[in-house]
Design an enzyme around this catalytic site. Structure first.
Site, mmCIF file in Angstrom:
data_model
loop_
_atom_site.group_PDB
_atom_site.id
_atom_site.type_symbol
_atom_site.label_atom_id
_atom_site.label_comp_id
_atom_site.label_asym_id
_atom_site.label_seq_id
_atom_site.Cartn_x
_atom_site.Cartn_y
_atom_site.Cartn_z
ATOM 1 N N GLU A 125 0.036 19.481 -44.078
ATOM 2 C CA GLU A 125 0.623 20.785 -43.830
ATOM 3 C C GLU A 125 1.779 21.148 -44.765
ATOM 4 O O GLU A 125 2.027 22.327 -45.004
ATOM 5 C CB GLU A 125 1.108 20.862 -42.368
ATOM 6 C CG GLU A 125 0.001 20.797 -41.338
ATOM 7 C CD GLU A 125 -0.906 22.019 -41.384
ATOM 8 O OE1 GLU A 125 -0.409 23.124 -41.691
ATOM 9 O OE2 GLU A 125 -2.124 21.861 -41.146
ATOM 10 N N SER A 151 -9.430 32.996 18.426
ATOM 11 C CA SER A 151 -9.372 31.948 19.449
ATOM 12 C C SER A 151 -8.678 30.680 18.970
ATOM 13 O O SER A 151 -8.437 29.774 19.776
ATOM 14 C CB SER A 151 -10.793 31.602 19.911
ATOM 15 O OG SER A 151 -11.398 32.721 20.516
#
Length: 799
Positions: free
Chosen positions: A202, A495
């Site tokens: 790089e 319920s």
């Protein structure tokens, strides 16, 4: 000289007025010079502006870099697997856990993070890991098994090891809003080969330039000018660092100009080692959904499920290859392209004598070696992380969690979490498909014409005794980071809330499991002047029924009559006593579940029931340490008595019957025959919400199924949520049967399930239930016509 008056005369003693303002004089001279040399002046002004802009930008960049360049999000870890002689862990389960934490299966141990498996034995070289109470050292260990049980653990010297804690699985990080994730690599832990490879590939002049490589810029400029746009960058490592830190991805001349200024500013302020260290930890290397993968530490685990210091040469070369374009060279999506770039990197390293030619050739012969999916470090659990963030918010600021590199140790069980995710996803898909294929299969079902939202669900699983939340799933797609139904979906519970009505009755002392309740039609006058007439699901009344049967079979009329008798306010008070922050509004409809709760809220309520009436706040976080392993906060167990133990014991036995005989009985087709569980179904009005909550001795699980648009699912609790809950519970082996031990004030008695009358074993539908010692329960005669077992009981004079 004298000044003249208006008439032309001269006024004695008054001098001429001369303007000597320095600012006016300066700008007069500047304007005169600009008029004389406009081109040179314009250039000077432009250069001055560029200089001022550059200095201002440089100061800003250095200040922001100083603030940001050590930011590391808090890392969140699952509960570690704890091993000791006699623990019920099979060899296969251990191998699976080792694989989850990135240990590699090999033929011979050579470094930490490896294991060897042989029949009845696993040899492992563990990694060191800093826990909240001290560091677990790296050790070479031998683990012996007999069938599905771990027998013993010994070290290299055959000395027994009492306890081994494996490195925990990292399940996510606490981000800032931009979701950048990274694992910080300290300077002395950066592999030297990685440093040399980055420079070689790089930025070969990294050690000599001051932020810019003018030769590379010139080459790129020629290409860019020819094409009239940015085609090449000529960027140094410092420029790449600037781009990753501060700039977006637009390829414009203006952005490149700012990038250059910023790079020079950083080079003037920091040495090369500091910049390279920041680069290794910051550079963007991939994407997982909304999570940006930054730094080589995280990328190593993302692509290879390995730590950075465990990578081979060809694996490091692939990471360096990806730098050029994480999307373009994505090794999972573009393997051929990534392999070609990796091989080019290896060749370049050999040409520059970073590695020898033989190593480069050998590396090129390897396949890419990336895992099929994101590696160990990226087993992201967004729903569970929402819970973690919420519980940490009381003690830590959002900034501390996003920047200080804290370590958060949780109670998440990776295996249970994975099972819950799988069963929920399978379940909602199966139920949704059935509603399309068989629209009349469920009581409230209607043909699904595609206009309604998709079926969704949520799961919460806890350990009742400690309140540890071991799994939490916020939807059918467990990887989705968004609306978390387990925590945020407040839905009518139906319920599911009836056990609180029956608990209030049992606490009153006026009722027991054998009490007879009238299940008959009734009208309830409401404060607004209307009349409420609750009906049973079957639209039928059942007359006098036993207390246990009314709950197990979820009779609405019997429940409302019971709740009105004990007081709706007493039922509402139980919500807070069992763990919710506030009690619901006191209306008669509360008795049938007209209250909206999240699955997590329901888990808190039922956890107190499963824990025998002791309230334990549900907790995700066990401990927090700083980046160096120093303990900061502990989250100890807190237990408060919330309900009468005798009453809760009776209630839970009724919930066992709800699974054995009542609305939860379809669960038995998935569960081991010997496993006793307690649970309750829930269905809201118009079948919009399907619930099931239930527990074994070791685990509590709550499941909700519904639609986000609140349209009908057509599913009852037993037809929907239970179909997911039961398979989840079946995966929790070896989960012990629910068996809390007998309460002192109670005694076992054979009760006729339908009527509540005392009877004998084998006489009719007899069930053994706990009854208060002083309870006066009428006896049911058991004579001719009953079962053979009843005659044997009578002959043997057995109770």
């Amino acid at each position: 000289m004298r000044a003249s008056g208006t008439d032309g005369s001269v006024s004695p003693g008054i001098p001429f007025a001369v303007n000597k303002d320095p600012a006016t004089t300066f700008w007069h001279r500047v304007s005169r010079r600009i008029r004389r040399a406009p081109k040179r002046s314009a250039l000077l002004i432009a250069l001055t502006g560029v200089l001022l802009y550059s200095v201002s930008l440089g100061v800003h960049v250095v200040g922001e870099f100083e603030d940001r360049h050590w930011d590391v999000p808090a890392h969140v870890y699952a509960a570690p697997l704890e091993l000791y002689g006699g623990v019920a862990v099979s060899q296969e389960a251990l191998i699976g856990q080792l694989g989850q934490t990135g240990h590699r299966r090999v033929t011979a141990l050579s470094r930490p993070g490896e294991f060897v498996a042989a029949p009845g034995e696993v040899r492992v070289w563990t990694r060191a890991f800093p826990f909240w109470d001290g560091e677990e050292p790296s050790r070479r260990l031998r683990i012996h098994f007999d069938r599905d049980r771990l027998v013993s653990i010994s070290d290299e010297s055959d000395e027994p090891v009492a306890l081994l804690r494996l490195e925990p699985l990292r399940v996510g990080s606490v981000f800032r809003t931009h979701h950048e994730d990274r694992i910080l690599i300290e300077p002395d832990a950066i592999p030297p080969l990685l440093v040399e490879a980055l420079k070689a590939v790089e930025d070969r002049k990294f050690d000599r330039h001051h932020g810019l490589d003018f030769a590379a810029i010139a080459r790129a400029a020629m290409v860019n000018l020819r094409h009239g746009e940015i085609r090449q960058g000529g960027s140094t490592l410092t420029q790449q660092l600037v781009k990753s830190y501060f700039l977006d991805g637009r390829r414009t001349f203006g952005r490149k100009f700012r990038e250059a200024i910023m790079a020079v500013a950083l080079e003037l302020r920091y040495d090369k080692a500091a910049l390279l260290h920041a680069y290794v930890n910051e550079i963007y290397l991939g994407q997982q959904g909304t999570r940006a993968i930054h730094g080589f530490g995280l990328a190593s685990e993302f692509y290879f499920a390995k730590r950075l210091d465990e990578l081979a040469v060809h694996e490091l070369a692939l990471l360096v290859a990806i730098v050029k374009g994480p999307s373009f060279y994505d090794p999972r999506r573009q393997p051929e392209r990534a392999a070609a770039r990796r091989d080019w990197v290896l060749k370049k390293l050999a040409e520059l004598n970073v590695i020898d030619e033989q190593t480069a050739n050998d590396g090129a012969q390897h396949d890419l070696g990336v895992t099929a999916r994101a590696g160990v470090a990226l087993r992201y659990q967004p729903a569970y992380l929402d819970l973690v963030r919420g519980q940490l918010a009381d003690d830590y600021s959002a900034d501390d969690l996003a920047t200080k590199g804290l370590r958060v140790f949780t109670n998440l069980d990776p295996t249970i979490q994975a099972n819950a995710e799988r069963e929920l996803a399978k379940g909602v898909e199966r139920l949704g498909r059935a509603m399309i294929d068989e629209p009349d299969a469920s009581p409230g079902a209607a043909a699904d014409d595609g206009s309604r939202g998709p079926l969704e669900g949520a799961v919460v699983i806890t350990r009742p005794g400690t309140g540890d939340v071991v799994a939490l799933v916020g939807g059918g797609d467990a990887t989705f980071s968004g609306f978390n139904r387990a925590l945020d979906a407040k839905r009518p519970v139906g319920s599911l809330i009836k056990p609180l009505v029956y608990l209030a009755a049992l606490e009153s002392g006026d009722y027991n499991l054998a009490s007879q309740l009238p299940d008959e039609a009734l009208d309830v006058d409401l404060p607004n002047g209307t009349v409420w007439s609750p009906q049973n699901f079957s639209l039928e009344s059942h007359g006098d029924v036993s207390f246990v049967r009314a709950l197990a079979e979820s009779y609405n009329q019997a429940t409302v009559r019971l709740g009105l008798d004990v007081g709706v306010d007493n039922v509402a008070a139980l919500f807070q006593r069992l763990g919710l922050e506030t009690a619901p509004a006191v209306y008669p409809s509360l008795l049938l579940g007209a209250v909206e709760l999240s699955p997590f809220d329901v888990a808190q309520l039922y956890n107190s029931l499963a824990n025998g009436g002791d309230r334990v706040p549900l907790r995700a976080v066990r401990s927090v340490t700083d980046a160096g392993g120093q303990a900061l906060t502990r989250y100890p167990l807190r237990v408060v008595s919330a309900a009468a133990a005798d009453a809760v014991y009776q209630l839970n036995q009724a919930l066992v019957q709800a699974v054995e005989r009542g609305t939860g009985s379809p669960a038995r087709q998935w569960l081991p025959r010997e496993l006793t569980v307690a649970g309750k179904t829930g269905t809201s009005d118009d079948y919009k919400d399907s619930w099931f909550a239930g527990f074994t001795q070791d685990y509590l699980a709550v499941v909700w199924v519904g639609r986000d648009d609140n349209t009908s699912t057509g599913l009852t609790g037993s037809a929907g949520a239970l179909q997911i809950w039961a398979p989840i519970i079946a995966t929790l082996a070896p989960s012990a049967s629910f068996d809390p031990g007998f309460a002192d004030a109670l005694e076992p008695a054979w009760i006729d399930y339908e009527s509540g009358l005392m009877t004998r074993r084998g006489c009719g539908d007899a069930v053994l239930l706990p009854i208060p010692i002083d309870a006066d329960v009428p006896r049911r005669p058991c004579g001719v016509g009953h079962t053979v077992r009843d005659w044997l009981d009578r002959l043997g004079n057995r109770p």
